[in-house]
Design a protein around this motif. Structure first.
Motif, PDB file in Angstrom:
ATOM      1  N   TYR A  43       7.575  31.909  -1.078  1.00 60.91           N
ATOM      2  CA  TYR A  43       6.142  31.725  -1.341  1.00 60.91           C
ATOM      3  C   TYR A  43       6.020  31.313  -2.761  1.00 60.91           C
ATOM      4  O   TYR A  43       5.459  32.097  -3.659  1.00 60.91           O
ATOM      5  CB  TYR A  43       5.517  33.261  -1.229  1.00 60.91           C
ATOM      6  N   GLY A  61      -4.234  45.417   6.015  1.00 53.63           N
ATOM      7  CA  GLY A  61      -2.808  45.855   6.689  1.00 53.63           C
ATOM      8  C   GLY A  61      -1.792  46.409   5.803  1.00 53.63           C
ATOM      9  O   GLY A  61      -0.881  47.379   6.084  1.00 53.63           O
ATOM     10  N   GLU A  62      -1.878  46.078   4.520  1.00 54.55           N
ATOM     11  CA  GLU A  62      -1.052  46.478   3.490  1.00 54.55           C
ATOM     12  C   GLU A  62      -1.387  48.108   3.169  1.00 54.55           C
ATOM     13  O   GLU A  62      -0.569  48.945   2.860  1.00 54.55           O
ATOM     14  CB  GLU A  62      -1.247  45.751   2.146  1.00 54.55           C
ATOM     15  N   ASP A 117      -3.821  36.342  -3.775  1.00 59.45           N
ATOM     16  CA  ASP A 117      -2.923  36.200  -4.940  1.00 59.45           C
ATOM     17  C   ASP A 117      -3.817  35.514  -6.251  1.00 59.45           C
ATOM     18  O   ASP A 117      -3.507  35.933  -7.360  1.00 59.45           O
ATOM     19  CB  ASP A 117      -2.045  34.852  -4.518  1.00 59.45           C
ATOM     20  N   ARG A 145       0.040  50.151   5.770  1.00 54.40           N
ATOM     21  CA  ARG A 145       1.571  50.321   5.419  1.00 54.40           C
ATOM     22  C   ARG A 145       1.552  51.371   4.330  1.00 54.40           C
ATOM     23  O   ARG A 145       2.811  52.078   4.247  1.00 54.40           O
ATOM     24  CB  ARG A 145       2.173  49.081   5.346  1.00 54.40           C
ATOM     25  N   GLY A 192       3.353  36.885  -3.654  1.00 54.48           N
ATOM     26  CA  GLY A 192       4.224  36.311  -3.078  1.00 54.48           C
ATOM     27  C   GLY A 192       5.980  36.951  -3.331  1.00 54.48           C
ATOM     28  O   GLY A 192       6.909  36.038  -3.130  1.00 54.48           O
ATOM     29  N   TYR A 193       5.978  38.184  -3.090  1.00 54.69           N
ATOM     30  CA  TYR A 193       7.033  38.656  -2.742  1.00 54.69           C
ATOM     31  C   TYR A 193       7.004  39.187  -1.277  1.00 54.69           C
ATOM     32  O   TYR A 193       6.193  39.388  -0.632  1.00 54.69           O
ATOM     33  CB  TYR A 193       7.191  40.002  -3.600  1.00 54.69           C
ATOM     34  N   HIS A 238      -4.630  44.511   1.157  1.00 55.77           N
ATOM     35  CA  HIS A 238      -5.643  44.182   2.295  1.00 55.77           C
ATOM     36  C   HIS A 238      -5.465  45.353   3.272  1.00 55.77           C
ATOM     37  O   HIS A 238      -4.772  46.289   3.197  1.00 55.77           O
ATOM     38  CB  HIS A 238      -5.495  42.832   2.675  1.00 55.77           C
ATOM     39  N   GLY A 295       3.836  29.320  -3.769  1.00 57.89           N
ATOM     40  CA  GLY A 295       2.475  29.003  -4.185  1.00 57.89           C
ATOM     41  C   GLY A 295       1.777  30.008  -4.789  1.00 57.89           C
ATOM     42  O   GLY A 295       0.685  29.934  -5.730  1.00 57.89           O
ATOM     43  N   ALA A 296       2.318  31.242  -4.361  1.00 60.28           N
ATOM     44  CA  ALA A 296       1.464  32.525  -4.744  1.00 60.28           C
ATOM     45  C   ALA A 296       1.680  32.801  -6.440  1.00 60.28           C
ATOM     46  O   ALA A 296       0.783  33.078  -7.279  1.00 60.28           O
ATOM     47  CB  ALA A 296       2.029  33.862  -4.074  1.00 60.28           C
TER      48      ALA A 296
HETATM   49  N1  LIG Z   1       1.000  30.089  -0.887  1.00 59.20           N
HETATM   50  C1  LIG Z   1       1.505  31.065  -0.908  1.00 59.20           C
HETATM   51  O1  LIG Z   1       2.605  31.099  -1.717  1.00 59.20           O
HETATM   52  C2  LIG Z   1       1.056  32.201  -0.283  1.00 59.20           C
HETATM   53  C3  LIG Z   1       1.860  33.471  -0.229  1.00 59.20           C
HETATM   54  N2  LIG Z   1       1.092  34.700   0.232  1.00 59.20           N
HETATM   55  C4  LIG Z   1       2.191  35.795   0.434  1.00 59.20           C
HETATM   56  O2  LIG Z   1       2.714  36.121   1.452  1.00 59.20           O
HETATM   57  C5  LIG Z   1       3.313  37.344   1.503  1.00 59.20           C
HETATM   58  C6  LIG Z   1       2.836  37.772   2.769  1.00 59.20           C
HETATM   59  O3  LIG Z   1       1.466  38.422   2.755  1.00 59.20           O
HETATM   60  P1  LIG Z   1       0.636  38.375   4.053  1.00 59.20           P
HETATM   61  O4  LIG Z   1      -0.721  39.093   3.691  1.00 59.20           O
HETATM   62  O5  LIG Z   1       0.588  36.888   4.729  1.00 59.20           O
HETATM   63  O6  LIG Z   1       1.499  39.249   5.128  1.00 59.20           O
HETATM   64  P2  LIG Z   1       1.671  41.006   5.272  1.00 59.20           P
HETATM   65  O7  LIG Z   1       1.322  41.805   3.946  1.00 59.20           O
HETATM   66  O8  LIG Z   1       3.208  40.875   5.918  1.00 59.20           O
HETATM   67  O9  LIG Z   1       0.570  41.300   6.311  1.00 59.20           O
HETATM   68  C7  LIG Z   1       0.041  40.460   7.305  1.00 59.20           C
HETATM   69  C8  LIG Z   1      -0.293  41.398   8.465  1.00 59.20           C
HETATM   70  O10 LIG Z   1      -0.906  42.699   8.130  1.00 59.20           O
HETATM   71  C9  LIG Z   1      -1.955  42.775   9.243  1.00 59.20           C
HETATM   72  N3  LIG Z   1      -3.488  42.876   8.684  1.00 59.20           N
HETATM   73  C10 LIG Z   1      -4.325  43.869   9.014  1.00 59.20           C
HETATM   74  N4  LIG Z   1      -5.536  43.866   8.141  1.00 59.20           N
HETATM   75  C11 LIG Z   1      -5.175  42.505   7.369  1.00 59.20           C
HETATM   76  C12 LIG Z   1      -6.026  42.060   6.482  1.00 59.20           C
HETATM   77  N5  LIG Z   1      -7.183  42.736   6.431  1.00 59.20           N
HETATM   78  N6  LIG Z   1      -5.762  40.977   6.109  1.00 59.20           N
HETATM   79  C13 LIG Z   1      -4.530  40.387   6.309  1.00 59.20           C
HETATM   80  N7  LIG Z   1      -3.694  41.032   6.975  1.00 59.20           N
HETATM   81  C14 LIG Z   1      -3.807  42.217   7.873  1.00 59.20           C
HETATM   82  C15 LIG Z   1      -2.098  41.571   9.959  1.00 59.20           C
HETATM   83  O11 LIG Z   1      -1.390  42.054  11.508  1.00 59.20           O
HETATM   84  P3  LIG Z   1      -2.466  41.904  12.343  1.00 59.20           P
HETATM   85  O12 LIG Z   1      -3.456  43.271  12.483  1.00 59.20           O
HETATM   86  O13 LIG Z   1      -3.366  40.708  12.359  1.00 59.20           O
HETATM   87  O14 LIG Z   1      -1.678  42.264  13.656  1.00 59.20           O
HETATM   88  C16 LIG Z   1      -0.940  40.462   9.536  1.00 59.20           C
HETATM   89  O15 LIG Z   1       0.029  40.278  10.447  1.00 59.20           O
HETATM   90  C17 LIG Z   1       2.685  38.007   0.187  1.00 59.20           C
HETATM   91  O16 LIG Z   1       3.768  38.015  -0.627  1.00 59.20           O
HETATM   92  C18 LIG Z   1       1.660  37.108  -0.266  1.00 59.20           C
HETATM   93  O17 LIG Z   1       1.468  37.255  -1.413  1.00 59.20           O
HETATM   94  C19 LIG Z   1       0.104  34.715   0.812  1.00 59.20           C
HETATM   95  O18 LIG Z   1      -0.880  35.269   0.118  1.00 59.20           O
HETATM   96  C20 LIG Z   1      -0.412  33.372   1.316  1.00 59.20           C
HETATM   97  C21 LIG Z   1      -0.295  32.330   0.448  1.00 59.20           C
END
Ligand SMILES: NC(=O)C1=CN([C@@H]2O[C@H](COP(=O)(O)OP(=O)(O)OC[C@H]3O[C@@H](n4cnc5c(N)ncnc54)[C@H](OP(=O)(O)O)[C@@H]3O)[C@@H](O)[C@H]2O)[C@@H](O)CC1
Ligand SMILES: Nc1ncnc2c1ncn2[C@@H]1O[C@H](COP(=O)(O)OP(=O)(O)O)[C@@H](O)[C@H]1O
Length: 291
Positions: A39, A165-166, A228, A169, A106-107, A163, A41-42
């Motif tokens: 990641y 999901g986080e 981010d 958790r 982005g971790y 958010h 981009g973050a």
């Molecule tokens: N360009 C870049 O470098 C980018 C880098 N990025 C980086 O990516 C990393 C992972 O971050 P991440 O948010 O994509 O994934 P993660 O925290 O594992 O959770 C996702 C799961 O949680 C759930 N969920 C439930 N509610 C939710 C809600 N309100 N909003 C969102 N999700 C919700 C949902 O599951 P569901 O409930 O839909 O089954 C989903 O499957 C992190 O380090 C971030 O900084 C991104 O910012 C993108 C641009």
């Protein structure tokens, strides 16, 4: 539990316009420990959001593979690479020279380095630390919760930006079960010894006592990378000396306004995280007019 909103006048009064004799260090330094191979981009988005939101000196600490992306995209950001960073040299916040940290955007929650780097920042940063993304998962461990408690005891702010999901958790291992968003924000703030910004269509900010509701957001913001940007913006406001509650509410409101302003030009469909950053100036002007 009472939920309040900030008036536009109150928010406008919080904007940290620089005094005439400001220099880049007195305006506030933000150190962003962000981005990884997966990641990059973050790191670009967070640091750019921080600079536009007024941090006087923005630093990124990241992986070697990410560093050149950040340097190329944001030449004004000072970049260093993890193995070269001496934790004992992380700059502290001091009188007249405010400083804050963002860690975790982005971790990867599943990467073993995430916990190590989050701990390193929390243990060594004598300044407010905002935890985002992968660092929120890391914070659930008993060891890191002990460090968070000690930091709070020592007067160093902890800020969390999950958010939905986080937040779920973070709640699960502590047996927090409520589905009520403001109550969830309050319980997480107390359990993790800090201020929680629970993001979503409506965003709630809680420092353990006061819960603030912010409903200016737009679905145009529902796109990868906008969180981010928000972490960088809020970190920049912490770095400019705002309290955790004020930094979160002002950061979330300006981010929401920036999303709305970008959507006016580009439609709700086309707005990207980059466009939100580009619209921060319009968000500031709008707040100045409303307040
Ligand atoms: N360009 C870049 O470098 C980018 C880098 N990025 C980086 O990516 C990393 C992972 O971050 P991440 O948010 O994509 O994934 P993660 O925290 O594992 O959770 C996702 C799961 O949680 C759930 N969920 C439930 N509610 C939710 C809600 N309100 N909003 C969102 N999700 C919700 C949902 O599951 P569901 O409930 O839909 O089954 C989903 O499957 C992190 O380090 C971030 O900084 C991104 O910012 C993108 C641009
Ligand atoms: N439907 C929506 N209405 C208003 N704001 C939203 C909506 N969906 C997402 N947002 C905002 O967009 C941002 C998304 O953050 P996050 O989920 O962490 O994104 P990412 O991890 O991709 O950067 C948050 O500030 C959130 O409040």
């Amino acid at each position: 539990m009472e939920t309040i909103s900030y008036s536009m006048a109150r928010l406008a009064a919080l904007v940290p316009y620089p005094p005439r004799d400001a220099n880049k260090y007195t305006r506030g330094r933000l150190v962003c420990a962000v981005g990884c191979d997966r990641y990059p981009g973050a790191a670009v988005l967070g640091s750019r959001g921080a600079e536009v939101m007024g941090a006087g000196y923005t630093q990124v600490i990241t992986d070697a593979s990410v560093a050149d992306h950040v340097r190329a995209a944001n030449p004004s950001v000072v970049v260093s690479v993890w193995p070269d960073v001496d934790p004992a040299q992380l700059p502290p916040a001091r009188e007249g020279h405010p400083c804050a940290y963002v860690v975790g955007s982005g971790y990867d929650a599943g990467d073993s380095m995430t916990k190590i780097r989050t701990r390193l920042v929390l243990e060594n940063a004598q300044a407010p630390v905002l935890l985002d993304a992968g660092s929120l998962d890391a914070a659930t461990s008993q060891k890191l919760r002990d460090i968070l408690e000690r930091r709070a005891h020592d007067g160093f702010a902890n800020v969390f930006t999950p958010h939905g999901g986080e937040a779920a958790r973070m709640a699960r291992p502590l047996g927090i079960e409520t589905d009520d968003a403001p109550e969830l924000a309050r319980q997480l703030a107390r359990a993790y010894c800090g201020t929680v910004m629970l993001k979503g269509p409506v965003t709630y900010v809680c420092d353990g006592e006061t819960v603030v509701r912010m409903d200016e957001g737009t679905a145009a913001l529902a796109k990868a990378g906008t969180g981010d940007v928000l972490a960088g913006m809020t970190g920049a406001l912490l770095a400019q000396g705002l309290s955790p509650l004020d930094a979160c509410v002002l950061g979330a409101t300006l981010h929401a306004f920036a999303g709305q302003e970008a959507a006016k030009r580009l439609t709700d469909i086309c707005v990207r995280a980059e466009d939100v950053i580009a619209s921060i100036p319009q968000a500031l002007m709008r707040l100045a007019q409303a307040g």
